[in-house]
Design a protein around this motif. Structure first.
Motif, PDB file in Angstrom:
ATOM      1  N   VAL A  92       8.368  -0.365  -1.474  1.00 58.84           N
ATOM      2  CA  VAL A  92       8.722   1.055  -1.109  1.00 58.84           C
ATOM      3  C   VAL A  92       7.882   1.745   0.082  1.00 58.84           C
ATOM      4  N   ASN A  93       8.237   1.623   1.265  1.00 58.46           N
ATOM      5  CA  ASN A  93       7.515   2.508   2.245  1.00 58.46           C
ATOM      6  C   ASN A  93       6.118   2.052   2.525  1.00 58.46           C
ATOM      7  N   GLY A  94       5.901   0.756   2.758  1.00 60.51           N
ATOM      8  CA  GLY A  94       4.449  -0.093   2.961  1.00 60.51           C
ATOM      9  C   GLY A  94       3.763  -0.142   1.701  1.00 60.51           C
ATOM     10  N   LYS A  95       4.323   0.229   0.277  1.00 58.71           N
ATOM     11  CA  LYS A  95       3.360   0.083  -0.826  1.00 58.71           C
ATOM     12  C   LYS A  95       4.332  -0.843  -1.889  1.00 58.71           C
ATOM     13  N   PHE A  96       3.823  -1.023  -2.689  1.00 58.36           N
ATOM     14  CA  PHE A  96       4.445  -1.727  -4.159  1.00 58.36           C
ATOM     15  C   PHE A  96       4.303  -0.672  -5.073  1.00 58.36           C
ATOM     16  N   VAL A  97       5.452  -0.480  -5.845  1.00 58.95           N
ATOM     17  CA  VAL A  97       5.429   0.328  -7.092  1.00 58.95           C
ATOM     18  C   VAL A  97       6.214  -0.432  -8.253  1.00 58.95           C
ATOM     19  N   MET A  98       5.752   0.014  -9.529  1.00 56.84           N
ATOM     20  CA  MET A  98       6.671  -0.574 -10.700  1.00 56.84           C
ATOM     21  C   MET A  98       8.033   0.183 -10.720  1.00 56.84           C
ATOM     22  N   PRO A  99       8.994  -0.544 -11.598  1.00 57.69           N
ATOM     23  CA  PRO A  99      10.347   0.226 -11.558  1.00 57.69           C
ATOM     24  C   PRO A  99      10.156   1.517 -12.170  1.00 57.69           C
ATOM     25  N   ASP A 100       9.297   1.880 -12.737  1.00 54.59           N
ATOM     26  CA  ASP A 100       9.154   3.442 -13.040  1.00 54.59           C
ATOM     27  C   ASP A 100       8.489   4.322 -11.777  1.00 54.59           C
ATOM     28  N   GLY A 101       8.040   3.664 -10.793  1.00 53.26           N
ATOM     29  CA  GLY A 101       7.691   4.573  -9.817  1.00 53.26           C
ATOM     30  C   GLY A 101       5.999   4.511  -9.782  1.00 53.26           C
ATOM     31  N   THR A 102       5.356   3.967 -10.668  1.00 53.42           N
ATOM     32  CA  THR A 102       3.880   4.034 -10.670  1.00 53.42           C
ATOM     33  C   THR A 102       3.342   3.071  -9.525  1.00 53.42           C
ATOM     34  N   LEU A 103       2.477   3.823  -8.737  1.00 57.46           N
ATOM     35  CA  LEU A 103       1.703   2.883  -7.809  1.00 57.46           C
ATOM     36  C   LEU A 103       1.016   1.828  -8.393  1.00 57.46           C
ATOM     37  N   SER A 104       1.405   0.416  -7.740  1.00 56.97           N
ATOM     38  CA  SER A 104       0.939  -0.790  -8.247  1.00 56.97           C
ATOM     39  C   SER A 104      -0.157  -1.440  -6.912  1.00 56.97           C
ATOM     40  N   GLY A 105       0.268  -2.654  -6.695  1.00 51.71           N
ATOM     41  CA  GLY A 105      -0.674  -3.200  -5.750  1.00 51.71           C
ATOM     42  C   GLY A 105      -0.340  -2.598  -4.301  1.00 51.71           C
ATOM     43  N   SER A 106      -1.323  -3.291  -3.222  1.00 53.58           N
ATOM     44  CA  SER A 106      -0.888  -2.862  -1.791  1.00 53.58           C
ATOM     45  C   SER A 106      -0.167  -3.921  -1.324  1.00 53.58           C
ATOM     46  N   ALA A 107       0.344  -3.558  -0.098  1.00 54.21           N
ATOM     47  CA  ALA A 107       0.982  -4.687   0.966  1.00 54.21           C
ATOM     48  C   ALA A 107       0.058  -4.993   2.018  1.00 54.21           C
ATOM     49  N   MET A 108      -0.944  -4.984   1.957  1.00 49.52           N
ATOM     50  CA  MET A 108      -1.908  -5.137   3.023  1.00 49.52           C
ATOM     51  C   MET A 108      -2.521  -6.624   2.958  1.00 49.52           C
ATOM     52  N   THR A 109      -3.133  -6.862   4.641  1.00 52.81           N
ATOM     53  CA  THR A 109      -3.656  -8.227   4.564  1.00 52.81           C
ATOM     54  C   THR A 109      -5.004  -7.726   4.846  1.00 52.81           C
ATOM     55  N   MET A 110      -6.036  -8.539   4.944  1.00 53.15           N
ATOM     56  CA  MET A 110      -7.616  -8.301   4.976  1.00 53.15           C
ATOM     57  C   MET A 110      -7.691  -7.657   6.475  1.00 53.15           C
ATOM     58  N   LEU A 111      -6.937  -8.348   7.485  1.00 49.56           N
ATOM     59  CA  LEU A 111      -7.287  -8.002   9.046  1.00 49.56           C
ATOM     60  C   LEU A 111      -6.642  -6.685   9.081  1.00 49.56           C
ATOM     61  N   GLN A 112      -5.630  -6.191   8.272  1.00 53.85           N
ATOM     62  CA  GLN A 112      -5.025  -4.915   8.312  1.00 53.85           C
ATOM     63  C   GLN A 112      -6.223  -3.829   8.001  1.00 53.85           C
ATOM     64  N   SER A 113      -6.778  -4.255   6.822  1.00 54.17           N
ATOM     65  CA  SER A 113      -7.836  -3.196   6.120  1.00 54.17           C
ATOM     66  C   SER A 113      -8.817  -3.105   7.060  1.00 54.17           C
ATOM     67  N   VAL A 114      -9.417  -4.171   8.075  1.00 54.50           N
ATOM     68  CA  VAL A 114     -10.420  -3.859   8.838  1.00 54.50           C
ATOM     69  C   VAL A 114     -10.049  -2.979   9.962  1.00 54.50           C
ATOM     70  N   LYS A 115      -8.753  -3.329  10.388  1.00 55.75           N
ATOM     71  CA  LYS A 115      -8.335  -2.378  11.612  1.00 55.75           C
ATOM     72  C   LYS A 115      -8.187  -0.973  11.032  1.00 55.75           C
ATOM     73  N   ASN A 116      -7.885  -0.541   9.702  1.00 53.67           N
ATOM     74  CA  ASN A 116      -7.711   0.635   9.432  1.00 53.67           C
ATOM     75  C   ASN A 116      -9.089   1.345   9.128  1.00 53.67           C
TER      76      ASN A 116
END
Length: 365
Positions: free
Chosen positions: A279-303
């Motif tokens: 959902v919108n660049g992130k991952f959530v559980m079916p109840d809407g709880t924020l779960s893991g990211s949709a990141m790569t390590m390179l994007q983490s460095v860039k951020n």
């Protein structure tokens, strides 16, 4: 002998231009200056990224599909993204699932390339700070269970996240004595309890600020404990969603070489207890709880560079050298130096990956 010539290299001493990197038999043999004119088109060479907490990639969530094919696919995808070392992470689950995953990694380790082992995030956490973890599977560890788990793991379990306020000291000490990196996380520990754990030898902290007692002016919590401790490290998710970029900035200023990047990345999954929905660049559980990211390590460095006020050199260390040091592999990976594995990422001037080398062999992209 292979070589890449007249490059901008990120060395342990920082960025150096006009460098040749020579490598043979999977190792860096020499790095030396090149007096030729600078190539205006040359990009950058980073050490290969190291991610100590990732659950899956390329549509394969390892806990949902614990198979040799799954880990091969995950390895291939991460190598193409420049991650030349990672711990595959398991969230709180049943003993049966843990055992299936451990059995696969035990069978696979002789073939393994960039998979360095397992990070067990739970089940010995605090249900008050469970986040997306399944409450029914959370429990307190016994020393006998830990002994049996490590015996069955046979060296594949490299890291474990737990809530120290709910575990017996002998459990934590046994993990430390058996060279498992212990990470404080999913915890309601007070400042005093967290400081005690770090003083006992707990080396690091899982996804700083997420799923832990907060930093408050009358209740300093885990963040203040790790900020104040001279050696305790912490991972952080630099996606701007799990932690605001300004908070990443503050943490990096305070912790310096004790803060490192993880992706905490998952992939879409519609089976099992962890059904991650994009959902919108992130991952959530079916109840809407924020779960893991949709990141790569390179994007983490860039951020880190674009949004967090962190220098490129420091951001690279956060994604390479610092995590390698935590797992005591800094002499063989995580930096560009003679004698280290020839694991590196070649980027263009726009900071996009053009080539990845793992132990001297170029990865097909």
């Amino acid at each position: 002998m292979q070589s890449l010539q007249n490059q901008n290299l990120y060395l342990p001493t920082g960025l150096k231009s006009q460098q040749d990197i020579l490598f043979e038999n999977g190792l860096i043999k020499e790095i030396k200056s090149n007096s030729a004119n600078v190539n205006p088109q040359s990009g950058y060479i980073f050490p290969g990224f190291i991610d100590l907490q990732i659950y899956g990639a390329a549509g394969k969530l390892f806990s949902a599909e614990p198979s040799l094919d799954s880990i091969r696919i995950i390895e291939d995808q991460l190598l193409r993204q420049g991650t030349t070392g990672f711990l595959i992470c398991l969230a709180t689950n049943t003993p049966q699932v843990f055992n299936q995953c451990i059995a696969v990694i035990k069978e696979y380790r002789k073939q393994a390339r960039n998979c360095l082992g397992l990070h067990l995030e739970g089940p010995f956490i605090n249900p008050e700070k469970r986040g997306a973890h399944v409450k029914e599977y959370i429990r307190k560890a016994s020393l006998e269970e830990i002994k049996a788990l490590l015996d069955f793991g046979d060296g594949t379990i490299k890291m474990m996240t737990l809530a120290p306020e709910l575990q017996d000291d002998e459990v934590i000490q046994y993990l430390l004595d058996n060279e498992v990196v212990v990470s404080l996380g999913h915890s309601s520990a007070t400042f005093e309890e967290a400081t005690k754990a770090y003083n006992q030898g707990v080396q690091t902290t899982t996804h700083l600020f997420n799923a832990m007692s907060p930093l408050q002016h009358r209740a300093p919590g885990i963040p203040t404990a790790v900020f104040n401790h001279p050696t305790a490290m912490a991972s952080i998710i630099a996606d701007g969603l799990h932690v605001d970029f300004e908070v990443v900035n503050v943490a990096a200023k305070v912790m310096k070489e004790r803060l490192f990047l993880i992706t905490d990345a998952v992939t879409e999954c519609s089976s099992g207890p962890y059904q991650h929905v994009a959902v919108n660049g992130k991952f959530v559980m079916p109840d809407g709880t924020l779960s893991g990211s949709a990141m790569t390590m390179l994007q983490s460095v860039k951020n880190c560079v674009s949004h967090c006020g962190i220098s490129l050199s420091d951001a690279i260390d956060m994604a390479t050298y610092y995590p390698a040091k935590l797992i005591k592999k800094e002499k063989e990976t995580g930096q560009l130096s003679a004698g280290a594995q020839a694991n590196f990422v070649v980027l263009n001037q726009q900071m996009d990956i053009e080539q990845v080398f793992y132990k001297g062999e170029e990865i097909k992209r």
